[in-house]
Design a protein around this motif. Structure first.
Motif, PDB file in Angstrom:
ATOM      1  N   VAL A 194      67.313 -95.798  31.137  1.00  0.00           N
ATOM      2  CA  VAL A 194      66.557 -96.557  32.133  1.00  0.00           C
ATOM      3  C   VAL A 194      67.493 -97.422  32.967  1.00  0.00           C
ATOM      4  O   VAL A 194      67.370 -97.478  34.199  1.00  0.00           O
ATOM      5  CB  VAL A 194      65.473 -97.421  31.446  1.00  0.00           C
ATOM      6  CG1 VAL A 194      64.858 -98.412  32.446  1.00  0.00           C
ATOM      7  CG2 VAL A 194      64.375 -96.537  30.859  1.00  0.00           C
ATOM      8  N   HIS A 241      69.452 -95.091  35.356  1.00  0.00           N
ATOM      9  CA  HIS A 241      68.639 -94.627  36.486  1.00  0.00           C
ATOM     10  C   HIS A 241      68.327 -95.752  37.465  1.00  0.00           C
ATOM     11  O   HIS A 241      68.217 -95.506  38.675  1.00  0.00           O
ATOM     12  CB  HIS A 241      67.337 -93.996  35.973  1.00  0.00           C
ATOM     13  CG  HIS A 241      67.502 -92.580  35.535  1.00  0.00           C
ATOM     14  ND1 HIS A 241      68.075 -92.231  34.335  1.00  0.00           N
ATOM     15  CD2 HIS A 241      67.173 -91.411  36.140  1.00  0.00           C
ATOM     16  CE1 HIS A 241      68.085 -90.919  34.213  1.00  0.00           C
ATOM     17  NE2 HIS A 241      67.555 -90.395  35.285  1.00  0.00           N
ATOM     18  N   THR A 242      68.184 -96.974  36.968  1.00  0.00           N
ATOM     19  CA  THR A 242      67.965 -98.103  37.869  1.00  0.00           C
ATOM     20  C   THR A 242      69.202 -98.361  38.719  1.00  0.00           C
ATOM     21  O   THR A 242      69.096 -98.640  39.921  1.00  0.00           O
ATOM     22  CB  THR A 242      67.605 -99.365  37.064  1.00  0.00           C
ATOM     23  OG1 THR A 242      66.476 -99.091  36.223  1.00  0.00           O
ATOM     24  CG2 THR A 242      67.250-100.516  37.996  1.00  0.00           C
ATOM     25  N   ILE A 263      62.939 -92.388  37.198  1.00  0.00           N
ATOM     26  CA  ILE A 263      62.060 -93.548  37.330  1.00  0.00           C
ATOM     27  C   ILE A 263      61.283 -93.502  38.651  1.00  0.00           C
ATOM     28  O   ILE A 263      60.688 -94.497  39.065  1.00  0.00           O
ATOM     29  CB  ILE A 263      62.836 -94.872  37.218  1.00  0.00           C
ATOM     30  CG1 ILE A 263      63.911 -94.991  38.309  1.00  0.00           C
ATOM     31  CG2 ILE A 263      63.463 -95.005  35.840  1.00  0.00           C
ATOM     32  CD1 ILE A 263      64.595 -96.362  38.340  1.00  0.00           C
ATOM     33  N   LEU A 292      61.572 -92.779  30.889  1.00  0.00           N
ATOM     34  CA  LEU A 292      61.714 -92.832  32.346  1.00  0.00           C
ATOM     35  C   LEU A 292      60.358 -92.802  33.030  1.00  0.00           C
ATOM     36  O   LEU A 292      60.126 -93.530  34.003  1.00  0.00           O
ATOM     37  CB  LEU A 292      62.588 -91.674  32.826  1.00  0.00           C
ATOM     38  CG  LEU A 292      64.021 -91.648  32.287  1.00  0.00           C
ATOM     39  CD1 LEU A 292      64.780 -90.458  32.850  1.00  0.00           C
ATOM     40  CD2 LEU A 292      64.756 -92.947  32.611  1.00  0.00           C
ATOM     41  N   GLU A 336      58.767 -96.201  32.700  1.00  0.00           N
ATOM     42  CA  GLU A 336      59.339 -97.156  33.643  1.00  0.00           C
ATOM     43  C   GLU A 336      58.848 -96.893  35.057  1.00  0.00           C
ATOM     44  O   GLU A 336      58.574 -97.832  35.814  1.00  0.00           O
ATOM     45  CB  GLU A 336      60.869 -97.090  33.594  1.00  0.00           C
ATOM     46  CG  GLU A 336      61.595 -98.056  34.516  1.00  0.00           C
ATOM     47  CD  GLU A 336      61.448 -99.519  34.136  1.00  0.00           C
ATOM     48  OE1 GLU A 336      61.965-100.371  34.887  1.00  0.00           O
ATOM     49  OE2 GLU A 336      60.820 -99.794  33.092  1.00  0.00           O
ATOM     50  N   ALA A 337      58.728 -95.630  35.432  1.00  0.00           N
ATOM     51  CA  ALA A 337      58.205 -95.293  36.763  1.00  0.00           C
ATOM     52  C   ALA A 337      56.776 -95.809  36.918  1.00  0.00           C
ATOM     53  O   ALA A 337      56.413 -96.372  37.966  1.00  0.00           O
ATOM     54  CB  ALA A 337      58.257 -93.784  36.969  1.00  0.00           C
TER      55      ALA A 337
END
Length: 517
Positions: free
Chosen positions: A64, A67-68, A110, A141, A144-145
């Motif tokens: 996470v 990807h952020t 995300i 993911l 989080e999205a």
């Protein structure tokens, strides 16, 4: 030699149920060592594990965070804008008047692309009604999205599973940074599975396979990303990028009539297909292309030769200029500390707060330095002469830092005023390298000023000033933006190493070092 990405090895899913499967650390290490990837193996050895099985929760947190941070790269390179420039004419070409399209992002992570489209209203601004959906196999993911979309009240949804096995057929499939993960026959199978859904068009973005791509990737990921995994995989991604020929061959291996194209771009290349009932209408729509989318002193040592007015002027201008540079750098340091830590789309207020924090930290450092300078002047037998020495040291620093500051400001001005393509060029060849050399130039400015200083108190002040500038960003990041799990894992590794040194047990040290918090 085979190039591997750590993120492909530390996560496994049951394709039927989507459930996460256990991953044995030794198997991952063996694969990386077989590929000659010692750096990747070192990164995996540091991952938390239990009885040889990687800690799934810790891996999810790392993915996470990675990807952020990756979203930050997409934002700076304006990948979503480029997507919109192609997606709008594609949707116009393949949908009928009044029909609602469905845009599905394959391997959405995300969900940046989908959330960006929803937040900016790009499609609605171009009179296109579309449902926005992101799909991924990774539950962390997708979670989080969903959280980020809910936080901003965005009209989009995210599904855990196979994008080619959805209940509702997609009108257009999109993806970003997915294709290079598919090797050999997997790439052709991807396009064939996509064609089997009856999709009307697709637009997949990936890294352009150029000779300079790995160099650009190293520079940009080093400057912009903090996660070791993200830095490693960013370069590996560029090395694994498919050529235009490979992409076109795989796309054409799928059944169905259509038109494939791989438009050239400096950083990303999309492979695109449109299948429409009226080819002439499709050609006219695509011809609109990018235009169809709307997204909402003197050198060191010479100062003492100047007359009295010049000395008075320099004695005022030099400290003021250095203070202003330090404050601006503090604000930008606050921005850098916050970037890659929020996945929101609308985060102007978030960055304003971050820059205020950096400005406050920079002002605090300046205040401390002012106290030290005051003490140095008070302790001098001739304060006026000592002030002149300090001023000349400041001039020496400006000869190093001044051109750098001008280059940064010019690059930022160009980035915010130029069109997307030249702005992307400035990011790749301007801000990226400038960010990397900033700490080294700051150190160089301190060394030059200290070397030319006639007395050790002046040299000490120069070194202290350089150190204070470099302190701001890590201070702000640690105080407000660092992930608490990272600090806990680091403290656990330090405790493990100390315990191992005290007990003489290498194994005991390793157990603590690897298990993390």
């Amino acid at each position: 030699m085979t190039v591997l990405e750590i993120s492909d090895l530390i996560v496994r899913h049951d394709l039927a149920s989507g459930a996460a499967l256990p991953v044995h650390r030794d198997a991952v290490l063996a694969a990386l060592r077989a590929a000659g990837d010692r750096r990747g193996a070192r990164i995996v050895r540091r991952l938390p594990h239990h009885d040889g099985v990687l800690d799934a929760a810790a891996v999810d947190r790392i993915l996470v965070r990675t990807h952020t941070e990756l979203q930050r790269l997409n934002e700076e390179l304006r990948i979503a804008d480029q997507l919109a420039e192609l997606l709008v004419p594609v949707l116009r070409a393949v949908t009928r008047p009044g029909e609602r399209a469905r845009v599905v992002d394959v391997g959405c992570g995300i969900g940046y692309a989908i959330r960006w489209l929803a937040a900016t209203g790009t499609l609605a601004a171009n009179t296109i009604d579309a449902e926005l959906c992101g799909v991924d196999f990774n539950a962390a993911l997708i979670g989080e999205a969903r959280r980020l979309a809910a936080a901003e009240g965005l009209e989009c949804r995210f599904v855990l599973g196979d994008a080619f096995d959805l209940k509702d057929t997609a009108t257009v499939y999109i993806s970003s940074g997915v294709l290079h993960h598919l090797r050999g026959e997997e790439l052709g199978a991807f396009f064939r599975a996509q064609a089997g859904t009856g999709v009307r068009a697709y637009c997949h973005f990936d890294i352009a396979a150029t000779r300079l791509a790995p160099v650009d990737a190293w520079m940009f990921h080093r400057a912009r990303m903090r996660e070791p995994l993200g830095r490693h995989d960013g370069v590996a991604s560029a090395r694994r990028a498919h050529s235009d020929h490979e992409l076109m061959s795989a796309a054409r291996s799928a059944a169905g009539a259509g038109a494939d194209a791989v438009p050239a771009d400096a950083a990303q290349q999309p492979v695109l297909r449109v299948r429409a009932a009226d080819p002439r209408r499709a050609a006219r729509a695509l011809a609109g292309g990018a235009g169809g989318a709307r997204a909402g002193g003197a050198p060191p040592g010479r100062g003492d030769r100047a007359g009295a007015p010049a000395v008075v002027s320099a004695g005022f201008a030099v400290p003021v200029t250095l203070a202003l540079l330090a404050l601006v750098d503090g604000a930008l340091a606050g921005h850098r500390a916050a970037t890659g830590r929020s996945g929101l789309i609308r985060k102007r207020a978030y960055y304003v707060v971050a820059m205020r924090r950096g400005l406050a930290a920079g002002a605090a450092v300046l205040g401390g330095l002012a106290l030290v300078l005051g003490a140095v002047l008070a302790a001098a037998s001739d304060p006026a002469a000592r002030y002149g020495q300090l001023t000349r040291a400041g001039i020496a620093m400006l000869w190093v830092l001044g051109p750098f500051a001008i280059a940064v400001l010019a690059t930022l001005a160009g980035y915010f005023t130029l069109p997307r393509r030249p702005a992307t060029f400035l990011i790749l060849l301007g801000l990226g390298p400038l960010t990397l050399i900033r700490p080294w130039l700051t150190v160089a400015a301190g060394i030059v000023a200290a070397w030319t200083a006639p007395a050790w108190p002046v040299a000490g002040c120069a070194v202290l000033a350089a150190a204070g500038v470099l302190l701001v960003e890590p201070w702000v990041h640690r105080r407000w933006y660092a992930d608490p799990h990272i600090g806990a894992a680091y403290r656990g590794r330090i405790r493990g190493r100390i315990s191992g040194l005290l007990t003489g047990s290498r194994a005991g040290c390793c157990v603590r070092d690897r298990c993390g918090p």
